[in-house]
Design an enzyme around this catalytic site. Structure first.
Site: not given
Length: 410
Positions: A18, A98, A127, A179
């Site tokens: 990404d 995060r 996220d 992923s």
């Protein structure tokens, strides 16, 4: 802010699929803006190798690699361990990383005078919420760019097409396109065959597991470990003093070797859908187990039960991106109070994916062998139970008497 006014963007950069294609995409769609890549090192190890060369080659002006590992363990992981916070059995490996990364991201953006912050989270995931709520907590007026909510790319296959067309180097291929999210606490696997809830995870397939082995491939002999805690914080492994980070890393090795910490779960995402993932959290699983084990000795019943109840709320706050909120801070203060006497050590036997209790000791233990014994004792008068039961059962007795009296009338 208008697109034309955005001249400098700070990008949360992992070097994965990404964020790798986001750099050329930003330059194409935001007036050839300057892109400053920021990678928060939360223990993703080999994923950081060659990151600067890759970022510069794909168009970034510079790359910050920030060592956040101690901050991550001490200020995010350990508070969750002390709280016993699990989200539907999930040990929050991505969730609590995060806010740690996002806080550091804002610090760089403000230092660099950036016009916007960009992240590579999808519009289907949790996220995006975690990053953006943390950003709002420290830079409430900072514009946020989320390419997945803007571009025409619809799948990871199309991302790979874009990468190939723009000569972006990738470490994955179309056949191994799970992923993944990796840090010193865990590794997650999503996508491909795991999207079918009827498929068994390929635990024995070479290369699938990265932090350990399948329980079927674990040693035939158990491994004993001893963990020591002070006020709920791990301070020693096998009587050797270590930092919390060192303990997590050591437990990852021991747990991984014994097939500990695998979780296959269909979880309820914040955005409303169910998602299936496989998590490896070997050291984390041991820490949670050991900490809870010690608490059974040190916490009184009412505190333990209320803490267990509030741990669900704590986990939901973390999972839902609400780390930097008054409620999470208040719950942490409550947890810290409960941990004042959670000091002692526990011994655990690791064997083929299992964690087996093998002894616990604490100077603050509320367990009394003298009181609990089935043998003769001189501290518990069993006759006292008669009066206790009569009083405790009085509401039940009175209700039954009333019901019987009314039944006779009818």
């Amino acid at each position: 802010m208008e697109k034309k006014d955005i001249k400098k963007v700070v990008l949360a950069y992992s070097g994965g699929l990404d964020t790798s294609i986001i750099i050329p995409w930003l330059k194409e769609n935001y007036n050839n803006c300057e892109v400053i890549a920021v990678s928060g090192n939360v223990g993703q190890a080999d994923e950081l190798e060659g990151l600067e060369e890759k970022a510069i080659k794909t168009g970034a002006s510079k790359l910050y690699v920030l060592d956040l590992t101690d901050d991550y363990v001490d200020n995010y992981i350990i508070p969750c361990v002390k709280a016993g916070a699990k989200y539907e059995e999930y040990l929050l490996g991505t969730s609590h990383a995060r806010p740690c990364i996002a806080k550091a991201l804002v610090e760089v953006a403000l230092k660099e005078g950036a016009d916007a912050i960009c992240h590579g989270c999808t519009g289907k995931g949790n996220d995006q919420v975690r990053f953006e709520l943390a950003i709002k907590a420290f830079a409430p007026d900072m514009p946020i760019i989320a390419p997945w909510r803007e571009w025409s790319i619809k799948s990871r296959e199309e991302e790979i097409d874009y990468a190939e067309a723009h000569h972006v180097p990738l470490k994955i291929n179309r056949e191994t396109n799970y992923s993944k999210d990796k840090n010193l606490w865990h590794l997650s696997h999503e996508g491909m065959d795991l999207e079918d809830a009827g498929n068994e995870p390929l635990y024995e397939k070479p290369g699938f597991l990265e932090m350990g082995v399948s329980p079927l491939e674990a040693p035939d002999q158990p491994t004993y470990i001893t963990l020591s805690f002070e006020k709920g914080i791990p301070v020693a492994l096998n009587d050797e003093k270590m930092s919390a980070k060192e303990i997590v890393l050591a437990l990852n090795k021991l747990g991984g070797e014994n097939g500990i910490g695998l979780l296959d779960i269909v979880e309820n995402r914040l955005v409303g859908m169910k998602c299936r993932g496989v998590y490896e959290t070997p050291g984390g699983a041991i820490l949670y187990f050991a900490h809870n084990y010690l608490e059974t000795l040190c916490l009184d019943k009412m505190t333990a039960h209320k803490k267990q109840e509030l741990s669900v709320t704590f986990a939901e706050l973390v999972y839902n991106g609400q780390w930097f909120t008054p409620l999470r801070e208040a719950l942490s203060a409550f947890v810290d109070k409960t941990q004042e006497k959670v000091t002692g050590k526990v011994r655990i036997k690791l064997y083929k994916g299992n964690m087996i209790k093998a002894g616990a000791w604490s100077d603050y233990s509320l367990y009394s062998e003298e009181i609990a014994t089935f043998g003769e004792d001189h501290v518990f008068n069993q006759a006292d139970a008669t009066g206790f039961i009569n009083l405790y059962g009085l509401p039940i007795k009175v209700r039954a008497q009333v019901d019987q009296r009314n039944a006779k009338k009818n």
